[in-house]
Design a protein around this motif. Structure first.
Motif, PDB file in Angstrom:
ATOM      1  N   ASP A 123      -8.863  48.766  11.411  1.00  0.00           N
ATOM      2  CA  ASP A 123      -7.862  48.329  12.381  1.00  0.00           C
ATOM      3  C   ASP A 123      -6.620  47.928  11.601  1.00  0.00           C
ATOM      4  O   ASP A 123      -6.543  46.844  11.020  1.00  0.00           O
ATOM      5  CB  ASP A 123      -8.390  47.154  13.199  1.00  0.00           C
ATOM      6  N   ARG A 124      -5.623  48.796  11.574  1.00  0.00           N
ATOM      7  CA  ARG A 124      -4.467  48.616  10.715  1.00  0.00           C
ATOM      8  C   ARG A 124      -3.503  47.547  11.221  1.00  0.00           C
ATOM      9  O   ARG A 124      -2.574  47.152  10.513  1.00  0.00           O
ATOM     10  CB  ARG A 124      -3.748  49.955  10.529  1.00  0.00           C
ATOM     11  N   GLN A 125      -3.719  47.059  12.451  1.00  0.00           N
ATOM     12  CA  GLN A 125      -2.861  46.019  13.022  1.00  0.00           C
ATOM     13  C   GLN A 125      -3.597  44.693  13.207  1.00  0.00           C
ATOM     14  O   GLN A 125      -3.107  43.808  13.922  1.00  0.00           O
ATOM     15  CB  GLN A 125      -2.313  46.500  14.379  1.00  0.00           C
ATOM     16  N   ARG A 126      -4.744  44.550  12.571  1.00  0.00           N
ATOM     17  CA  ARG A 126      -5.610  43.396  12.858  1.00  0.00           C
ATOM     18  C   ARG A 126      -4.904  42.061  12.702  1.00  0.00           C
ATOM     19  O   ARG A 126      -5.084  41.155  13.524  1.00  0.00           O
ATOM     20  CB  ARG A 126      -6.855  43.451  11.980  1.00  0.00           C
TER      21      ARG A 126
ATOM     22  N   ALA B 296     -15.463  48.288   1.744  1.00  0.00           N
ATOM     23  CA  ALA B 296     -16.591  47.898   2.604  1.00  0.00           C
ATOM     24  C   ALA B 296     -17.667  48.972   2.596  1.00  0.00           C
ATOM     25  O   ALA B 296     -18.873  48.667   2.619  1.00  0.00           O
ATOM     26  CB  ALA B 296     -16.105  47.627   4.027  1.00  0.00           C
ATOM     27  N   VAL B 297     -17.251  50.232   2.555  1.00  0.00           N
ATOM     28  CA  VAL B 297     -18.212  51.338   2.457  1.00  0.00           C
ATOM     29  C   VAL B 297     -19.026  51.208   1.174  1.00  0.00           C
ATOM     30  O   VAL B 297     -20.254  51.300   1.180  1.00  0.00           O
ATOM     31  CB  VAL B 297     -17.495  52.710   2.490  1.00  0.00           C
ATOM     32  N   GLN B 298     -18.335  50.976   0.071  1.00  0.00           N
ATOM     33  CA  GLN B 298     -19.038  50.868  -1.220  1.00  0.00           C
ATOM     34  C   GLN B 298     -19.988  49.673  -1.234  1.00  0.00           C
ATOM     35  O   GLN B 298     -21.121  49.782  -1.716  1.00  0.00           O
ATOM     36  CB  GLN B 298     -18.006  50.747  -2.343  1.00  0.00           C
TER      37      GLN B 298
ATOM     38  N   GLY C  32      -4.740  40.943   1.741  1.00  0.00           N
ATOM     39  CA  GLY C  32      -4.297  39.889   2.647  1.00  0.00           C
ATOM     40  C   GLY C  32      -5.421  39.233   3.411  1.00  0.00           C
ATOM     41  O   GLY C  32      -5.176  38.535   4.406  1.00  0.00           O
ATOM     42  N   PHE C  33      -6.658  39.437   2.972  1.00  0.00           N
ATOM     43  CA  PHE C  33      -7.862  38.931   3.652  1.00  0.00           C
ATOM     44  C   PHE C  33      -7.865  39.318   5.137  1.00  0.00           C
ATOM     45  O   PHE C  33      -8.329  38.586   6.002  1.00  0.00           O
ATOM     46  CB  PHE C  33      -7.975  37.408   3.497  1.00  0.00           C
ATOM     47  N   MET C  34      -7.345  40.533   5.431  1.00  0.00           N
ATOM     48  CA  MET C  34      -7.224  40.947   6.828  1.00  0.00           C
ATOM     49  C   MET C  34      -8.544  41.472   7.396  1.00  0.00           C
ATOM     50  O   MET C  34      -8.676  41.578   8.606  1.00  0.00           O
ATOM     51  CB  MET C  34      -6.124  41.995   6.980  1.00  0.00           C
ATOM     52  N   GLN C  35      -9.506  41.830   6.522  1.00  0.00           N
ATOM     53  CA  GLN C  35     -10.825  42.269   6.984  1.00  0.00           C
ATOM     54  C   GLN C  35     -10.687  43.308   8.113  1.00  0.00           C
ATOM     55  O   GLN C  35     -11.103  43.063   9.249  1.00  0.00           O
ATOM     56  CB  GLN C  35     -11.646  41.068   7.457  1.00  0.00           C
ATOM     57  N   PRO C  36     -10.126  44.464   7.817  1.00  0.00           N
ATOM     58  CA  PRO C  36      -9.744  45.406   8.865  1.00  0.00           C
ATOM     59  C   PRO C  36     -10.887  46.233   9.439  1.00  0.00           C
ATOM     60  O   PRO C  36     -10.669  47.045  10.329  1.00  0.00           O
ATOM     61  CB  PRO C  36      -8.751  46.317   8.130  1.00  0.00           C
TER      62      PRO C  36
ATOM     63  N   ALA D 283     -21.194  44.427   3.381  1.00  0.00           N
ATOM     64  CA  ALA D 283     -19.977  45.191   3.677  1.00  0.00           C
ATOM     65  C   ALA D 283     -18.847  44.266   4.115  1.00  0.00           C
ATOM     66  O   ALA D 283     -17.685  44.447   3.727  1.00  0.00           O
ATOM     67  CB  ALA D 283     -20.269  46.231   4.760  1.00  0.00           C
ATOM     68  N   HIS D 284     -19.191  43.265   4.901  1.00  0.00           N
ATOM     69  CA  HIS D 284     -18.203  42.326   5.430  1.00  0.00           C
ATOM     70  C   HIS D 284     -17.621  41.436   4.336  1.00  0.00           C
ATOM     71  O   HIS D 284     -16.581  40.791   4.529  1.00  0.00           O
ATOM     72  CB  HIS D 284     -18.843  41.475   6.523  1.00  0.00           C
TER      73      HIS D 284
END
Length: 215
Positions: A114-117, A139-141, A52-56, A45-46
């Protein structure tokens, strides 16, 4: 730069997993998930694509029965509300469907966004600000497919209000719950999706969904 080629057998294994993924509700077994297996699934998942590779994403692992009972109550409320949205015939069919395995599965996983990560401006999210939410769904998929490869069943509890999930799991207001998933080993996997098998809807014909150059 290293080029990693996928062999035919690896390709075939991937498509086998993909086509045999199911939304599991009633077949869960109480057996615990070994830690190494769980970490492989979370690692998958990770490694989902993210704008943007923000991995939220964050992952809340829910084992406590009392917490899962709160989620179950929240489902029942939303489930009753949903039943009233269908006509009489569909309503009875809907009520007869098993649509969650919250207490039957040994583990729940809530995936959040996390939309502000990484700050307010994110590469790739400037024109379409919802792209971080789509990333979390990726990530869910990934988790779902990895779980199936591990012979674990997963069920997405979508019939529940976000605020109910927030309250039950102590999620801050600025964090968006994306999916509450039930996960565990199962007695068997259905040959077809349950809603297709129950006649709720057929699988759409792929050719009818393909467009070329214009809609």
């Amino acid at each position: 730069m290293q080029s990693i080629q996928i062999s035919e057998s690896e390709r075939d294994a991937f498509y086998k997993v993909l086509h045999n993924r199911r939304d599991v509700r009633r077949e869960f077994k109480p057996d615990p998930i070994p830690q190494d297996v769980l970490m492989r699934v979370l690692e998958a998942a990770h490694h989902a694509p993210s704008v943007g590779f923000m991995q939220p994403w964050d992952f809340i692992l829910v084992e406590d029965l009392a917490v899962r009972e709160k989620i179950k109550v929240g489902f029942e409320v939303a489930h009753a509300e949903a039943a009233q949205m269908f006509d009489a015939e569909r309503r009875e069919t809907y009520r007869g469907l098993k649509l969650e395995g919250i207490l039957e599965s040994p583990l729940g996983i809530c995936i959040t966004c996390d939309r502000q990560r990484t700050g307010p401006t994110v590469i790739g999210r400037t024109a379409n600000p919802e792209m971080d939410l789509y990333s979390a769904v990726c990530a869910v998929q990934n988790l779902w497919l990895a779980a199936r490869a591990e012979n674990l069943g997963v069920g997405w509890v979508s019939i529940i209000h976000h605020d109910t999930v927030r309250q039950a799991l102590g999620i801050p207001d600025e964090i968006m719950p994306i999916a509450y998933l039930c996960i565990g080993y199962v007695s068997d996997f259905h040959e077809k999706p349950e809603l297709e098998k129950a006649g709720w809807l057929p699988r759409a014909d792929l050719q009818s969904l393909i467009h070329h150059d214009q809609w």
